[in-house]
Design a protein around this motif. Structure first.
Motif, short mmCIF file in Angstrom:
data_model
loop_
_atom_site.label_atom_id
_atom_site.label_comp_id
_atom_site.label_asym_id
_atom_site.label_seq_id
_atom_site.Cartn_x
_atom_site.Cartn_y
_atom_site.Cartn_z
N GLN A 42 0.85 -1.22 0.00
CA GLN A 42 0.00 0.00 0.00
C GLN A 42 0.87 1.25 0.00
O GLN A 42 0.64 2.18 -0.75
CB GLN A 42 -0.96 -0.02 1.21
CG GLN A 42 -1.82 1.23 1.28
CD GLN A 42 -2.88 1.21 2.37
OE1 GLN A 42 -3.22 0.16 2.91
NE2 GLN A 42 -3.42 2.37 2.70
N HIS A 43 1.85 1.28 0.90
CA HIS A 43 2.87 2.34 0.82
C HIS A 43 4.12 1.71 0.23
O HIS A 43 4.50 0.60 0.58
CB HIS A 43 3.15 2.92 2.21
CG HIS A 43 2.06 3.89 2.63
ND1 HIS A 43 2.04 4.48 3.86
CD2 HIS A 43 0.98 4.36 1.96
CE1 HIS A 43 0.97 5.28 3.94
NE2 HIS A 43 0.31 5.22 2.80
N TYR A 44 4.72 2.43 -0.71
CA TYR A 44 5.77 1.80 -1.52
C TYR A 44 7.02 2.67 -1.69
O TYR A 44 8.07 2.16 -2.01
CB TYR A 44 5.21 1.43 -2.90
CG TYR A 44 4.41 2.57 -3.52
CD1 TYR A 44 5.01 3.54 -4.28
CD2 TYR A 44 3.04 2.69 -3.27
CE1 TYR A 44 4.27 4.59 -4.81
CE2 TYR A 44 2.30 3.73 -3.81
CZ TYR A 44 2.92 4.69 -4.57
OH TYR A 44 2.20 5.73 -5.08
N ASP A 45 6.91 4.00 -1.47
CA ASP A 45 8.10 4.84 -1.62
C ASP A 45 9.12 4.45 -0.54
O ASP A 45 8.73 4.04 0.56
CB ASP A 45 7.76 6.32 -1.40
CG ASP A 45 6.99 6.92 -2.57
OD1 ASP A 45 6.92 6.27 -3.63
OD2 ASP A 45 6.47 8.04 -2.41
N MET A 48 8.36 6.16 2.64
CA MET A 48 7.09 5.81 3.31
C MET A 48 7.12 4.36 3.81
O MET A 48 6.27 3.94 4.58
CB MET A 48 5.91 5.96 2.34
CG MET A 48 5.64 7.38 1.87
SD MET A 48 5.10 8.47 3.19
CE MET A 48 3.42 7.89 3.44
N VAL A 101 -5.81 0.59 8.36
CA VAL A 101 -5.64 1.03 6.97
C VAL A 101 -6.36 0.05 6.03
O VAL A 101 -6.88 -0.98 6.45
CB VAL A 101 -4.14 1.19 6.60
CG1 VAL A 101 -3.48 2.19 7.55
CG2 VAL A 101 -3.41 -0.14 6.63
N ASN A 102 -6.39 0.39 4.75
CA ASN A 102 -7.11 -0.47 3.80
C ASN A 102 -6.58 -1.90 3.80
O ASN A 102 -7.34 -2.86 3.66
CB ASN A 102 -7.03 0.12 2.39
CG ASN A 102 -7.87 1.38 2.24
OD1 ASN A 102 -8.75 1.65 3.05
ND2 ASN A 102 -7.61 2.16 1.20
N GLU A 134 -10.77 5.11 7.69
CA GLU A 134 -10.22 4.26 8.76
C GLU A 134 -11.32 3.72 9.67
O GLU A 134 -11.22 2.61 10.18
CB GLU A 134 -9.19 5.02 9.61
CG GLU A 134 -7.92 5.42 8.89
CD GLU A 134 -8.08 6.66 8.03
OE1 GLU A 134 -9.16 7.29 8.05
OE2 GLU A 134 -7.11 7.01 7.32
N HIS A 209 -2.41 14.93 6.86
CA HIS A 209 -2.63 14.10 5.66
C HIS A 209 -4.07 13.65 5.49
O HIS A 209 -4.40 13.00 4.50
CB HIS A 209 -1.70 12.88 5.68
CG HIS A 209 -2.12 11.83 6.67
ND1 HIS A 209 -1.91 11.97 8.01
CD2 HIS A 209 -2.76 10.66 6.51
CE1 HIS A 209 -2.39 10.92 8.64
NE2 HIS A 209 -2.92 10.10 7.75
N HIS A 241 3.43 14.49 3.59
CA HIS A 241 2.94 13.21 3.05
C HIS A 241 2.67 13.39 1.54
O HIS A 241 2.26 14.48 1.12
CB HIS A 241 1.64 12.90 3.81
CG HIS A 241 1.01 11.59 3.47
ND1 HIS A 241 0.29 11.40 2.33
CD2 HIS A 241 0.97 10.41 4.14
CE1 HIS A 241 -0.15 10.15 2.31
NE2 HIS A 241 0.26 9.53 3.40
C1 UD1 Z 1 -3.00 5.71 4.59
C2 UD1 Z 1 -4.08 5.23 5.54
C3 UD1 Z 1 -4.17 6.17 6.73
C4 UD1 Z 1 -2.83 6.37 7.38
C5 UD1 Z 1 -1.86 6.87 6.33
C6 UD1 Z 1 -0.49 7.08 6.90
C7 UD1 Z 1 -6.02 4.12 4.50
C8 UD1 Z 1 -7.44 4.28 4.18
N1 UD1 Z 1 -5.38 5.23 4.91
O1 UD1 Z 1 -3.45 6.95 4.05
O2 UD1 Z 1 -5.05 5.60 7.69
O3 UD1 Z 1 -2.94 7.30 8.44
O4 UD1 Z 1 -1.80 5.87 5.29
O5 UD1 Z 1 0.38 7.61 5.96
O6 UD1 Z 1 -5.51 3.04 4.43
N2 UD1 Z 1 1.51 7.42 -2.09
C9 UD1 Z 1 2.77 7.60 -2.62
N3 UD1 Z 1 3.80 6.89 -2.06
C10 UD1 Z 1 3.63 6.03 -1.03
C11 UD1 Z 1 2.35 5.88 -0.50
C12 UD1 Z 1 1.29 6.60 -1.03
O7 UD1 Z 1 2.98 8.36 -3.55
O8 UD1 Z 1 4.60 5.38 -0.61
C13 UD1 Z 1 0.38 8.12 -2.68
C14 UD1 Z 1 -0.65 7.08 -3.18
O9 UD1 Z 1 -0.37 6.64 -4.45
C15 UD1 Z 1 -1.93 7.86 -3.10
C16 UD1 Z 1 -1.71 8.76 -1.88
O10 UD1 Z 1 -0.30 8.85 -1.66
O11 UD1 Z 1 -2.11 8.66 -4.23
C17 UD1 Z 1 -2.42 8.23 -0.67
O12 UD1 Z 1 -1.96 6.91 -0.33
P1 UD1 Z 1 -2.95 5.83 0.35
O13 UD1 Z 1 -2.19 4.63 0.78
O14 UD1 Z 1 -4.10 5.59 -0.55
O15 UD1 Z 1 -3.53 6.57 1.63
P2 UD1 Z 1 -2.84 7.52 2.70
O16 UD1 Z 1 -3.40 8.89 2.52
O17 UD1 Z 1 -1.35 7.35 2.69
#
Ligand code: UD1
Length: 364
Positions: A42-45, A48, A101-102, A134, A209, A241
């Motif tokens: 879900q987080h990949y950078d 992050m 989280v998702n 959440e 965020h 973020h």
């Molecule tokens: C998610 C969690 C949130 C948590 C937060 C912490 C859900 C619903 N939300 O929200 O509860 O507090 O993480 O950070 O699960 N993105 C990047 N690089 C990354 C990660 C995300 O560019 O490494 C971008 C994604 O592509 C997307 C946006 O950031 O466009 C949001 O990422 P997403 O994982 O959907 O939700 P968060 O807002 O990070």
């Protein structure tokens, strides 16, 4: 016992680290417990995800499902498709999900449908705000969870009220605080400390965020304007973020004492939190950390699923309207911020309690 641990997004990694440390300790004592670590992606950078694994010595995941980005439905569905395949190929006694989280929700649904027991670490907390993704993740996950590892008496009561029986609830404390206490003597001063002339207790840390704070540009601008106006020129460090960056780029905001930096590593971030005059945030997890560190904190949200950080800790819930910020900062500068105490069982031993419960469950 063989367990599968799920990690997906940044706030999961500190929680998983505590459980893995406790499993390793149990293994070194000869206990029969093994684990498989699944990263949903879900987080990949690197900033992050990857750097948290490095800094917290979390082993490389056994698999990365690569499910970052997309809408909520796309992300949840992708994780479910990939995890279903993985779980069928790698059956387990128990799937352990953490947080809200998702990835937490998606993997618990998959596990339950494959007749695998689910444990939810941080089960039972509720904000009551159904506009937060959440909150939906928590409610769906908890409705199919077999074993709840809880952080507070409030969480226990929420679960009992929803019809969960006492023998499914284990009040163990807070895994995030395990990781905090374990790393306090490893914290690292960030590189920008000297560049921004930071001094202990003389700067703010801000993180935002949540979609309802950052997705609407003019609202985000009003929040930032108010904080800066009342900051008495102290530096405001704002690790941004990726989601917030999208809005900020359009706004083109700039103030001499507002320092926007990339998302930070754990050891550097806790260093600046520990030494801050105050933290301004819309995160839930950070309010737990400021509570234990005794650092003043304001939360720019209308509700919290962690009421103990307000009732016992150093956190104040201000709402999302910027007009509440000036009075709070006046209280801070007058030296009248509450001191706070540490909630029950937030003592660094939660991972051990979880692993002991798992052994007891296996013995039946
Ligand atoms: C998610 C969690 C949130 C948590 C937060 C912490 C859900 C619903 N939300 O929200 O509860 O507090 O993480 O950070 O699960 N993105 C990047 N690089 C990354 C990660 C995300 O560019 O490494 C971008 C994604 O592509 C997307 C946006 O950031 O466009 C949001 O990422 P997403 O994982 O959907 O939700 P968060 O807002 O990070």
């Amino acid at each position: 016992m063989h367990v599968t641990l799920i990690a997906g997004a940044r706030p999961n990694f500190m929680k998983i680290a505590s459980i893995i440390n406790a499993i390793k300790e149990a293994q070194s004592e000869g206990k029969d417990i093994t684990y498989r670590l699944v990263h949903t992606g879900q987080h990949y950078d690197a900033n992050m995800s990857g750097q948290f694994f490095d800094q917290l010595n979390i082993p490389k995941p056994d698999v990365d499902l690569g499910c970052g980005g997309g809408s909520h439905a796309e992300q949840t569905a992708n994780i479910m498709l990939k995890f279903e395949k993985d779980l069928i190929e790698h059956p387990t006694d128990l799937v352990i999900v953490v947080g809200d989280v998702n990835s937490t929700m998606a993997c618990s649904i998959v596990a339950k449908k494959l007749h695998t027991k689910v444990a939810h670490v941080e089960g039972g907390i509720r904000s009551g705000d159904w506009t937060m993704p959440e909150e939906i993740n928590r409610i769906v996950t908890d409705s199919i969870t077999d074993y709840f590892f809880t952080t507070s008496e409030t969480a226990n009561q929420n679960l009992l009220k929803s019809g969960i029986s006492t023998d499914q609830i284990f009040f163990v404390g807070n895994t995030m605080i395990d990781t905090l206490l374990r790393n306090l003597d490893r914290l690292q001063k960030p590189e920008f400390w000297d560049k921004h002339s930071l001094e202990d207790g003389a700067y703010f840390v801000m993180t935002l965020h949540r979609p309802n704070n950052v997705d609407e540009g003019q609202h985000l601008k009003r929040l930032l304007d108010t904080v800066i106006e009342k900051s008495r020129d102290l530096p405001v460090i704002f690790p941004v973020h990726p989601r917030t960056m999208t809005s900020l780029k359009e706004l083109g905001i700039s103030y001499p004492n507002l320092h926007m930096v990339d998302p930070m590593g754990y050891l550097e971030f806790i260093y600046i939190v520990k030494n801050a005059k105050m933290v301004i945030t819309d995160s839930g997890g950070i309010t737990e950390e400021t509570t234990v560190l005794g650092v003043p904190c304001i939360t720019l949200r209308n509700s919290t699923e962690r009421p103990e950080t307000v009732e016992i800790g150093t956190n104040e819930l201000l709402g999302t309207d910027p007009s509440a910020i000036p009075a709070a900062l006046d209280t801070l500068f007058d030296g009248k911020w509450k001191k706070g105490q540490i909630p029950e069982k937030w003592d660094g031993k939660t991972g051990d309690r979880i692993v002991k419960c798992l052994s007891a469950l296996e013995r039946g």
